[in-house]
Scaffold this motif. Sequence first.
Motif, PDB file in Angstrom:
ATOM      1  N   GLY A 155     -29.056  27.811  19.044  1.00 38.74           N
ATOM      2  CA  GLY A 155     -29.321  29.193  18.712  1.00 38.74           C
ATOM      3  C   GLY A 155     -30.761  29.362  18.280  1.00 38.74           C
ATOM      4  N   ASN A 174     -27.709  35.171  19.373  1.00 39.02           N
ATOM      5  CA  ASN A 174     -26.986  33.915  19.200  1.00 39.02           C
ATOM      6  C   ASN A 174     -25.485  34.104  19.346  1.00 39.02           C
ATOM      7  N   ALA A 178     -23.321  32.074  22.119  1.00 35.54           N
ATOM      8  CA  ALA A 178     -22.172  31.271  21.711  1.00 35.54           C
ATOM      9  C   ALA A 178     -20.948  31.597  22.555  1.00 35.54           C
ATOM     10  N   SER A 179     -20.789  32.860  22.936  1.00 32.24           N
ATOM     11  CA  SER A 179     -19.654  33.262  23.773  1.00 32.24           C
ATOM     12  C   SER A 179     -19.850  32.853  25.226  1.00 32.24           C
ATOM     13  N   TYR A 188     -23.195  24.745  22.962  1.00 28.97           N
ATOM     14  CA  TYR A 188     -23.970  25.626  22.088  1.00 28.97           C
ATOM     15  C   TYR A 188     -23.855  25.154  20.648  1.00 28.97           C
ATOM     16  N   ASP A 190     -25.503  26.297  16.701  1.00 23.58           N
ATOM     17  CA  ASP A 190     -26.348  27.110  15.831  1.00 23.58           C
ATOM     18  C   ASP A 190     -26.582  26.328  14.534  1.00 23.58           C
TER      19      ASP A 190
END
Length: 440
Positions: A155, A174, A178-179, A188, A190
């Motif tokens: 992210g 972000n 993420a999705s 992914y 973060d």
Amino acid sequence: MLSCVLGFALASLQNSAIVPASVQDTGWMNRHNAMVAFAQKGESQLVFIGDSITHAFGGDPDTGEPFHNRGKDTWDLYYGADKPLNLGISGDRTQNVLWRLDNGEMGTCHPKVAVVMIGTNNLRFNTPAEIEAGVEAICDKVQALTPKTKILLLGIFPREKSDSPSRKAIIEINGELASWAPNHRVEYLDIGKAFVDANGEISTDVMPDLLHPFAFGYRKWAMAMEPTLARLMRRRPKTTLDPTNSAVVPVTHNRDYRKYDWMTRHALTLQYAKDHVCKLAFLGDSINHFYGGPPLDRGLKEPGAVWQAYYGNRDAVDIGFGWDRTENVLWRLEQGELNSMPLKAMSIMIGTNNVDFNTPEQIRDGIQAIVNLVRAQKPKAKILLLAIFPRGEQPTDPGRLKVIAVNKLIAEIGKHPTDKGYQIWAEAVEPWMTANVGPK
């Protein structure tokens, strides 16, 4: 087919973040060419793709920018064995990275993992949805160039104040990334929380300009990413410690520069260990430092009287550094202060300078990390772990109470011992020293 091409062309006209573009700058092109040349070696098992935040981390190619290698210690420690390739260029947006990938920057490399962190420089020019599309286009491009490479998409790092428009846009981007990632063979992650405090604010110790990490920030990056990266690289993680706890994040300092230079003392310690047989070491902060053992600095011409009486004939070394916290001791150990020492025993007393910055639990974890590292580096050495000495003039002093919470020990008043205090210290540990080091 034609409709797909027209659709992409229309989207490209509307979104600059997905249209590959070079930068008309000699320095930019020189770095790009250096990246292409390095990538042609085909040796890199790990590639970092990004902007100035990645660029300044360190590694090859080193194209001479003054901000390069801010995280060199961390880069070398965590990634050096993977012959990593740094594909970060200061100021780059997603479209610039796309152009670079189209023009040979992956070379003949087929790395195990490509770490992608990009998009912060698009914030002034594109919407969150446009930036998301640009980041996704980069991941797609890497997959097309080297299909077996695993992509670790980070992210976008937090920047500025917690309530700034940029921070809000980053959170939105972000969330969408993420999705998107799980359905596109992208991992992914973060790690933004590693850079902020409990209120979501960024410390200038981490990012002095609230955007670009310095050494402390780069170590936090590496620590936060390490468990996931290690899994993707199919190796054991180098650490699983929590980077939100500053007490376990190795870093330098020079807080006591008026009395001594921290890095000079570190170099002096390394040299002393090479020139002398060191069987006993005292590791800690200024409380150890002021004991007055070798290597001598702060204008001392000879060791302190108590030191000389108890440890002068024991091949002892004083590796206490004024104002050190646990994280500073960890850095020194990582950089080899014990490597040349045939240690039989070590006394450790550290943590008082963490009291104003960490919780008792965090300080405990910092001390534990030090003990673990000493054990790993010197498995035959005996360790004497001393509780943190009491501090403050009054029993109700907040620092005193916090120390009690850390070590559950009540001792005499005073942060730095007097000669009598050092005498008490030496006499108290003398039976242990005689048993493990020999008579004085």
